[in-house]
Design a protein around this motif. Structure first.
Motif, PDB file in Angstrom:
ATOM      1  N   SER A 158       0.826  -1.210   0.000  1.00  0.00           N
ATOM      2  CA  SER A 158       0.000   0.000   0.000  1.00  0.00           C
ATOM      3  C   SER A 158       0.861   1.260   0.000  1.00  0.00           C
ATOM      4  O   SER A 158       0.530   2.251  -0.658  1.00  0.00           O
ATOM      5  N   GLN A 159       1.981   1.235   0.712  1.00  0.00           N
ATOM      6  CA  GLN A 159       2.850   2.421   0.716  1.00  0.00           C
ATOM      7  C   GLN A 159       3.505   2.626  -0.651  1.00  0.00           C
ATOM      8  O   GLN A 159       3.688   3.762  -1.089  1.00  0.00           O
ATOM      9  N   ALA A 160       3.826   1.522  -1.336  1.00  0.00           N
ATOM     10  CA  ALA A 160       4.394   1.650  -2.686  1.00  0.00           C
ATOM     11  C   ALA A 160       3.361   2.267  -3.624  1.00  0.00           C
ATOM     12  O   ALA A 160       3.684   3.133  -4.439  1.00  0.00           O
ATOM     13  N   ALA A 161       2.108   1.841  -3.495  1.00  0.00           N
ATOM     14  CA  ALA A 161       1.056   2.397  -4.353  1.00  0.00           C
ATOM     15  C   ALA A 161       0.884   3.892  -4.076  1.00  0.00           C
ATOM     16  O   ALA A 161       0.704   4.687  -4.992  1.00  0.00           O
ATOM     17  N   ARG A 190      -9.466  -0.089   0.110  1.00  0.00           N
ATOM     18  CA  ARG A 190      -8.780  -0.336   1.377  1.00  0.00           C
ATOM     19  C   ARG A 190      -9.496   0.359   2.523  1.00  0.00           C
ATOM     20  O   ARG A 190      -9.663  -0.200   3.602  1.00  0.00           O
ATOM     21  N   GLY A 191      -9.913   1.593   2.260  1.00  0.00           N
ATOM     22  CA  GLY A 191     -10.541   2.381   3.322  1.00  0.00           C
ATOM     23  C   GLY A 191     -11.907   1.845   3.725  1.00  0.00           C
ATOM     24  O   GLY A 191     -12.405   2.162   4.805  1.00  0.00           O
ATOM     25  N   ARG A 200      -9.025  -6.983   4.514  1.00  0.00           N
ATOM     26  CA  ARG A 200      -8.651  -5.822   3.703  1.00  0.00           C
ATOM     27  C   ARG A 200      -7.405  -6.127   2.880  1.00  0.00           C
ATOM     28  O   ARG A 200      -7.349  -5.869   1.678  1.00  0.00           O
ATOM     29  N   ALA A 201      -6.417  -6.731   3.543  1.00  0.00           N
ATOM     30  CA  ALA A 201      -5.153  -7.019   2.874  1.00  0.00           C
ATOM     31  C   ALA A 201      -5.360  -7.969   1.701  1.00  0.00           C
ATOM     32  O   ALA A 201      -4.804  -7.779   0.619  1.00  0.00           O
ATOM     33  N   ARG A 202      -6.213  -8.990   1.923  1.00  0.00           N
ATOM     34  CA  ARG A 202      -6.399  -9.999   0.874  1.00  0.00           C
ATOM     35  C   ARG A 202      -7.135  -9.415  -0.334  1.00  0.00           C
ATOM     36  O   ARG A 202      -6.697  -9.554  -1.472  1.00  0.00           O
ATOM     37  N   ILE A 203      -8.251  -8.707  -0.061  1.00  0.00           N
ATOM     38  CA  ILE A 203      -9.031  -8.141  -1.166  1.00  0.00           C
ATOM     39  C   ILE A 203      -8.207  -7.083  -1.910  1.00  0.00           C
ATOM     40  O   ILE A 203      -8.188  -7.043  -3.138  1.00  0.00           O
ATOM     41  N   ALA A 204      -7.479  -6.251  -1.139  1.00  0.00           N
ATOM     42  CA  ALA A 204      -6.666  -5.200  -1.756  1.00  0.00           C
ATOM     43  C   ALA A 204      -5.569  -5.814  -2.629  1.00  0.00           C
ATOM     44  O   ALA A 204      -5.273  -5.300  -3.710  1.00  0.00           O
TER      45      ALA A 204
END
Lengths: 68, 221
Positions: B76-79, B128-129, B137-141
């Motif tokens: 997520s931070q890379a995105a 994510r939000g 959240r992690a899996r779906i994202a």
């Protein structure tokens, strides 16, 4: 006469191939003021990098404190 | 310092491109004139975005195989960082377009493709939000992120090759061919790409480290 026209045609097409001079910032380079621009942008960039280095150090400090 | 040598490389390369990018000779091209120098600054933004979003994709795949929440943070931070350079690419491109093509925005394959790609990634953050439970959240994202990168490849690499574009090498290879870049420009352009990619990675690692510190403080894990 035909030869004259043929030569005229050749000379016209030859001059049409001469690309018109493309306007560049020659004056800025001749007066040397381009160096001012380069200096300003370099200062801004170095400023941002200094900021990044400071952030980097701050985070390193936090990481160390959390490890304790 | 030994670990940080690449940050020095990033700074030196970008500083070199700022100096050489303004002072070295460039070919005099109609319409472009001196704006041809924008190439050294605008294009590396897209290289950086594609690289950092690939890092994001990589860690999303890693999350799906190992279910380690750390991979999700990194992805997520890379995105996030990818959106920063992507936005800079869009803004600088728009300014450049105004003074060469005559409008802030034109219906060009690459412009619209880049804009749609950004929107797809913005949806990643909305997604994510909207999920509270962390693993879910992690899996779906992560699954969505794989889809997002596939779309990025379609919009930025495949479609521009199939359509006409105002960008160099239109209606074929969206990259440069041998006529677009002379050897002096290559000497500035390639270090610029490497420098900006490394600088983007630096910002990304700062974000990841900060996020990890935050999590340690908040949840003590």
């Amino acid at each position: 006469m035909a030869l004259f026209f043929a030569m005229l045609l050749v000379s016209i097409s030859a001059s049409a191939q001469d690309t018109p001079a493309v306007e560049m910032a020659t004056g800025l380079y001749q007066s040397g003021k381009i160096y001012v621009v380069v200096t300003v942008i370099s200062v801004i960039f170095i400023g941002i990098v200094t900021y990044l280095v400071m952030l980097d150090r701050k985070i390193s400090k936090l990481e160390k404190e959390i490890k304790k | 310092m030994k670990k940080n040598w690449w940050k020095v490389v990033a700074v030196v390369f970008v500083l070199y491109t700022i100096i050489a990018g303004f002072l070295f000779n460039v070919p005099a091209q109609p319409i472009l004139h001196e704006t041809i120098r924008n190439l050294y600054f605008h294009v590396p933004m897209w290289f950086s975005m594609m690289t950092i979003l690939f890092v994001s994709l990589w860690h999303s795949i890693k999350y799906l195989s190992k279910s380690n929440i750390e991979s999700d943070i990194v992805a997520s931070q890379a995105a996030h960082t990818g959106m920063l350079v992507g936005a800079l690419g869009l803004i600088t491109g728009s300014i450049w377009a105004k003074y060469t093509w005559g409008a802030w925005w034109v219906a060009d394959t690459k412009l619209n493709g880049a804009a749609i790609t950004m929107l797809i990634y913005l949806a990643y953050f909305v997604l994510r939000g909207s999920i509270d439970e962390e693993q879910k959240r992690a899996r779906i994202a992560a699954v969505y992120n794989i889809f997002a990168y596939v779309m990025l490849v379609v919009f930025l690499m495949i479609l521009p090759r199939m359509n006409d574009s105002l960008h160099p090498g239109n209606g074929g290879n969206p990259g440069f061919n041998k006529y677009d870049l002379d050897s002096t420009m290559r000497m500035v352009f390639y270090p610029a790409v490497i420098g900006w990619i490394l600088l983007t990675v630096w910002i990304f690692t700062l974000r990841v480290r900060l996020e990890k510190v935050k999590r340690k403080l908040l949840y003590n894990d």
